[in-house]
Design a protein around this motif. Structure first.
Motif, PDB file in Angstrom:
ATOM      1  N   LEU A 185       0.627  -1.102   0.327  1.00  0.00           N
ATOM      2  CA  LEU A 185       0.442  -0.060  -0.102  1.00  0.00           C
ATOM      3  C   LEU A 185       0.464   1.044   0.340  1.00  0.00           C
ATOM      4  O   LEU A 185       1.843   1.075   0.619  1.00  0.00           O
ATOM      5  N   GLY A 206      -3.722   0.271  11.680  1.00  0.00           N
ATOM      6  CA  GLY A 206      -4.829  -0.274  10.927  1.00  0.00           C
ATOM      7  C   GLY A 206      -4.671  -1.672  11.817  1.00  0.00           C
ATOM      8  O   GLY A 206      -5.619  -2.047  11.333  1.00  0.00           O
ATOM      9  N   LEU A 257      -6.136  -2.470  14.724  1.00  0.00           N
ATOM     10  CA  LEU A 257      -7.781  -2.305  14.640  1.00  0.00           C
ATOM     11  C   LEU A 257      -8.197  -3.417  14.166  1.00  0.00           C
ATOM     12  O   LEU A 257      -9.430  -3.923  14.765  1.00  0.00           O
ATOM     13  N   LEU A 258      -7.601  -3.919  12.790  1.00  0.00           N
ATOM     14  CA  LEU A 258      -7.859  -5.602  12.461  1.00  0.00           C
ATOM     15  C   LEU A 258      -7.830  -7.256  13.580  1.00  0.00           C
ATOM     16  O   LEU A 258      -8.744  -7.387  12.477  1.00  0.00           O
ATOM     17  N   VAL A 266     -14.031 -10.685   2.279  1.00  0.00           N
ATOM     18  CA  VAL A 266     -12.686  -9.662   2.074  1.00  0.00           C
ATOM     19  C   VAL A 266     -12.354  -9.842   3.270  1.00  0.00           C
ATOM     20  O   VAL A 266     -11.041  -9.994   3.784  1.00  0.00           O
ATOM     21  N   PHE A 296      -4.972 -11.128   2.129  1.00  0.00           N
ATOM     22  CA  PHE A 296      -5.659 -10.560   3.194  1.00  0.00           C
ATOM     23  C   PHE A 296      -7.069 -10.071   1.418  1.00  0.00           C
ATOM     24  O   PHE A 296      -6.498  -9.407   0.619  1.00  0.00           O
ATOM     25  N   VAL A 299     -10.381   5.461  14.888  1.00  0.00           N
ATOM     26  CA  VAL A 299     -10.481   4.977  13.361  1.00  0.00           C
ATOM     27  C   VAL A 299     -11.047   3.918  13.104  1.00  0.00           C
ATOM     28  O   VAL A 299     -10.864   3.161  13.717  1.00  0.00           O
ATOM     29  N   PRO A 309     -12.473   0.725  11.434  1.00  0.00           N
ATOM     30  CA  PRO A 309     -11.608  -0.286  11.295  1.00  0.00           C
ATOM     31  C   PRO A 309     -11.740  -1.321   9.965  1.00  0.00           C
ATOM     32  O   PRO A 309     -10.954  -1.321   9.395  1.00  0.00           O
ATOM     33  N   SER A 338      -9.608   0.213   6.703  1.00  0.00           N
ATOM     34  CA  SER A 338      -8.908  -0.558   5.457  1.00  0.00           C
ATOM     35  C   SER A 338      -8.973  -1.122   4.287  1.00  0.00           C
ATOM     36  O   SER A 338      -8.435  -1.343   3.094  1.00  0.00           O
ATOM     37  N   PHE A 339     -10.650  -1.704   3.699  1.00  0.00           N
ATOM     38  CA  PHE A 339     -11.083  -2.435   3.441  1.00  0.00           C
ATOM     39  C   PHE A 339     -10.829  -1.118   2.465  1.00  0.00           C
ATOM     40  O   PHE A 339     -11.348  -1.821   0.726  1.00  0.00           O
TER      41      PHE A 339
END
Lengths: 418, 382
Positions: A107, A207, A210-211, A275, A405, B150, B152, B155-156
């Motif tokens: 990214l 990020g 958070l996932l 996803v 992912f 933020v 989550p 990200s997607f």
């Protein structure tokens, strides 16, 4: 059919820079996970990761002067690994016309510190625009993901195309696989393929936190990533890069090149499920492995080792185990299945390429690296994961998995050079 | 400059789907071009500080019309929404919706996506909450305070592969795949990958295309920093960033014939290549055009837009290939520059033109644009 061999390998990784150091530390079961030092992560929920250390960035700048202004760490890591691969293949002075370049990336990096001076402004982009061209002191707001490919291309040519693949965690394996198909089909005579990534920045680490896919064992970093262990919590974020030189066997023999291994097959698939999660039955992974076997013209009984995706997340390791058993049947219980990420962490886009390098070196050195931190096997993960200690390996093939992912899967199969 | 080697398997175009600023089908876009319409207009933000004064947005796009699971929209960027819409249109156009003769794992998917479009307002919020009283970035504050704010799902919406993953889910496509980024040339790579998959027998059917959204202010700032608007400064004209998506369904010719599919065109030859600071742009483009061997092409879907250096180099390349007399269409002047989606739009329009012209006709589609990667595709009538 045209045979394709690997004649050069370059790696920078949390467990070591350069092919030899990388392999030595991998075989020794040394973890590359430690406290984050690249930025102040002291208040982040996850404060550990696999950083690349000791890379000579000034030397890199001398080799690639255009990269000296680049702040995107993955670009620099990629240039270092690609340069080593070409040097290893004794091609560092070449300029390639009938060769292709395949770079897997993640990214674009956003530098929060660039934007903070504009924090009070309502329309931040326009505030920056108002200061162009001098805004950000000339630094790029975004470094395009094809930058690594372009910098390598400017120096070495690669007239057969410069491919920038962004298939998340499958990008590295896909880049190597596509290069393999290009060489095998005679579209190019040689390819440089690999991937580079670094998500070890505030947005990347934040990020992924958070996932909820990262291990938060902040007090014991080397033990954080525990693929197939019952106490695994998640993966550790890493960074790195690896590149392989792929060429036709006759081309390699004609110039007296060293062959690390042969590439036998490549397959890819998509889960087409969600996803956010792998398909629970692992059918996407099964299709990817089956496609690679078919591409190689091999039966499941001819696979001698599996280099697993093995992230250390609760879902992946169970699903991958199911998928390996589905594809290999009883053979799954007879072959070593090891997880490089237990030592390197998850290098996201770069993982598949680094693990491809590990697979090639497994055959070359006749040694399977261990899966570290596997102290209490998960009952649902009941294969031979090579816990703790490397093992001699007399097998002929290694299958390497990468699952992205978003639901992209890629599998490479390597064979011993004969 | 590699061109396609001979192959017994031939890829044909059997379905087209597109969402563009000028219309949602090749017929609508071609009609708009023929009528001289342009989607370019002042952007939705104040662009006074930017070199490029125009954008080409899509009006009235309703993603709910194209997505079965409306709740999934919160995970999808606009790029992804456009991609899903265009891909589903292409599958329907090919007669592969709702039933199809191919298993999901037999359909390959190759797509291109553009530069990440971080929403400006979310970026602003991130830095606002992370600044210390002096206005400097405070990473401790970012870790302890900002991260909690933020979502989550962000990200997607920013990962570069996600739009194509959503296409896979929406279109039940589970075969061989690859995703490329970030410019028109990588869109050409996606199309070429689909052609290769069919020619090499990896898949009997491939969905190929791209999506991009370059109409927001963050994209404009990035493009200007990268020099993509230099022609505006030098010549008072240049690329007009647009948004959109286009996908094509490719099938192995004999299989398409077996199921009596509508065939727009064959793609007998294509070439991909690389521009370099060491070689004049026109030389590279001329090599590409020649490698596609467009001897019979009476029409050209040209890549040139307002960006004068690229347009002039392409014109030179066309002249040197002996195609100076060909009827040449310049879609980007009307549709805008869709970057990662542009190649699929170019090839889709060429396929539609071939079908309209009928037997014996061929159209060359050039995919030349910003970035180092370029492609050229020859489409012929069956």
């Amino acid at each position: 059919m045209t045979r394709v061999v690997i004649t050069g390998i370059g790696v920078v990784s949390p467990v070591g820079n350069g092919r030899e150091e990388f392999w030595a530390h991998l075989a020794a079961g040394r973890s590359g996970i430690g406290p984050i030092t690249l930025f102040d992560a002291s208040e982040f929920p996850v404060r550990i990761g696999g950083e690349v250390r000791g890379l000579d960035f000034p030397a890199l700048g001398r080799s690639f002067p255009a990269a000296t202004a680049c702040r995107d760490r993955k670009v620099l890591l990629g240039l270092a690994a690609a340069g080593e691969a070409l040097l290893d293949a004794r091609l560092s002075e070449a300029r390639f016309e009938r060769a292709s370049l395949h770079v897997g990336v993640g990214l674009e990096m956003l530098h929060l510190e660039d934007l903070t001076p504009f924090a009070a402004v309502e329309r931040i982009s326009l505030a920056i625009a108002a200061q162009l061209p001098g805004a950000l002191a000339g630094r790029l707001l975004q470094t395009p993901l094809d930058t690594t490919a372009d910098l390598l291309g400017e120096r070495y040519g690669f007239g057969g195309g410069r491919f920038t693949n962004c298939s998340a965690c499958a990008a590295g394996a896909q880049s190597v696989g596509e290069a393999f198909h290009m060489v095998r089909a005679g579209r190019v005579e040689l390819a440089l393929a690999g991937a580079t990534d670094s998500m070890l920045n505030p947005l990347g680490l934040g990020g992924f936190s958070l996932l909820r896919v990262l291990s938060a064992r902040n007090d014991s970093p080397p033990q954080a990533c525990r693929p197939f262990d019952a106490s695994r919590q998640g993966t550790a974020l890493g960074e790195g890069a690896a590149f392989l030189v792929l060429e036709r066997l006759d081309h390699a023999l004609a110039r007296g090149a060293r062959c690390y291994s042969e590439l036998l097959g490549y397959g890819s698939s998509m889960d087409g499920f969600r996803v956010s999660d792998p398909e629970p039955g692992g059918r996407g992974a099964v299709r990817s492995m089956a496609a690679a076997l078919a591409d190689a013209g091999l039966s499941p009984g001819q696979i001698d080792c599996v280099n697993a995706h093995g992230t250390g997340t609760p879902k992946n390791d169970v699903v991958e185990t199911l998928a390996i058993k589905d594809v290999l049947g009883d053979r799954a219980y007879e072959v070593p299945v090891h997880a490089v990420k237990s030592m390197t962490g998850h290098m996201i886009a770069a993982s598949g390429a680094v693990e491809a390098a590990a697979a090639a070196l497994t055959l070359h050195h006749r040694c399977v690296p261990p899966t570290i931190n596997l102290d209490t096997p998960d009952p649902e993960c009941d294969l031979d994961y090579v816990p703790g200690r490397a093992r001699e390996f007399a097998g002929q093939t290694v299958l390497s998995n990468s699952f992205g992912f978003g639901g992209q899967n890629a599998t490479l199969i390597f064979g011993r050079c004969s | 400059m590699p061109a396609t080697p001979p192959t017994p398997r031939q890829a044909v175009v059997t379905g087209i789907g597109m969402v563009t600023p000028l219309g949602d089908s090749p017929a609508a876009v071609l009609a708009g071009i023929e009528a001289g319409r342009s989607a370019a207009r002042a952007p939705s933000f104040d662009a006074a500080a930017l070199l490029c004064p125009l954008a080409a947005p899509i009006d009235g796009f309703d993603p709910e019309r194209h997505v079965d699971d409306v709740k999934s929209l919160r995970l999808m960027s606009r790029d992804a929404q456009l991609a899903v819409a265009a891909a589903r249109m292409a599958l329907a156009d090919a007669g592969l919706e709702p039933r199809r003769p191919y298993a999901p794992e037999d359909i390959a998917l190759y797509g291109a996506t553009g530069l990440t479009g971080m929403p400006a307002e979310e970026v602003a919020a991130l830095v606002r909450h992370s600044a210390d009283p002096e206005g400097n970035l405070d990473l401790r504050r970012f870790g302890s305070v900002t991260l909690k704010r933020v979502r989550p799902v962000l990200s997607f919406r920013i990962l570069a592969n996600m739009p194509i993953c959503f296409v896979s889910i929406a279109g039940s496509i589970r075969g061989a795949n690859g995703i490329y980024t970030p410019w028109e040339g990588q869109g050409a790579h996606a199309i070429a990958a689909g052609i290769r998959a069919i020619e090499e027998g990896l898949a009997p059917c491939a969905v190929v295309g791209g999506c991009d959204v370059r109409t927001h202010e963050f994209a404009f700032v990035s493009l200007q920093q990268l020099g993509a608007f230099q022609s505006w400064a030098d010549h008072g004209e240049g690329a007009v960033p647009g948004e959109g998506a286009a996908f094509l369904v490719l099938e192995e010719q004999s299989l398409a014939a077996d199921r009596e599919a509508r065939v727009y065109a064959t793609i007998p030859r294509h070439a991909i290549g690389t521009t370099s600071s060491k070689v004049p742009l026109a030389d590279t483009l001329a090599g590409l055009v020649s490698a596609a061997r467009p001897d019979g092409a009476a029409r050209i879907v040209a890549a040139g837009d307002g960006d004068r250096p690229i347009r002039q180099a392409e014109a030179d390349a066309i002249e040197r290939a002996g195609l100076g007399a060909a009827d040449t269409l310049y879609p980007k002047r009307h549709v805008g520059n869709l970057y990662a989606a542009a190649a699929a739009v170019q090839v889709a329009l060429a396929a539609a033109m071939v079908e309209r012209a009928g037997t014996g006709h061929a159209v060359l589609a050039n995919c030349f644009g910003y970035g180092s990667q370029q492609g050229s595709f020859l489409l012929e009538a069956v």
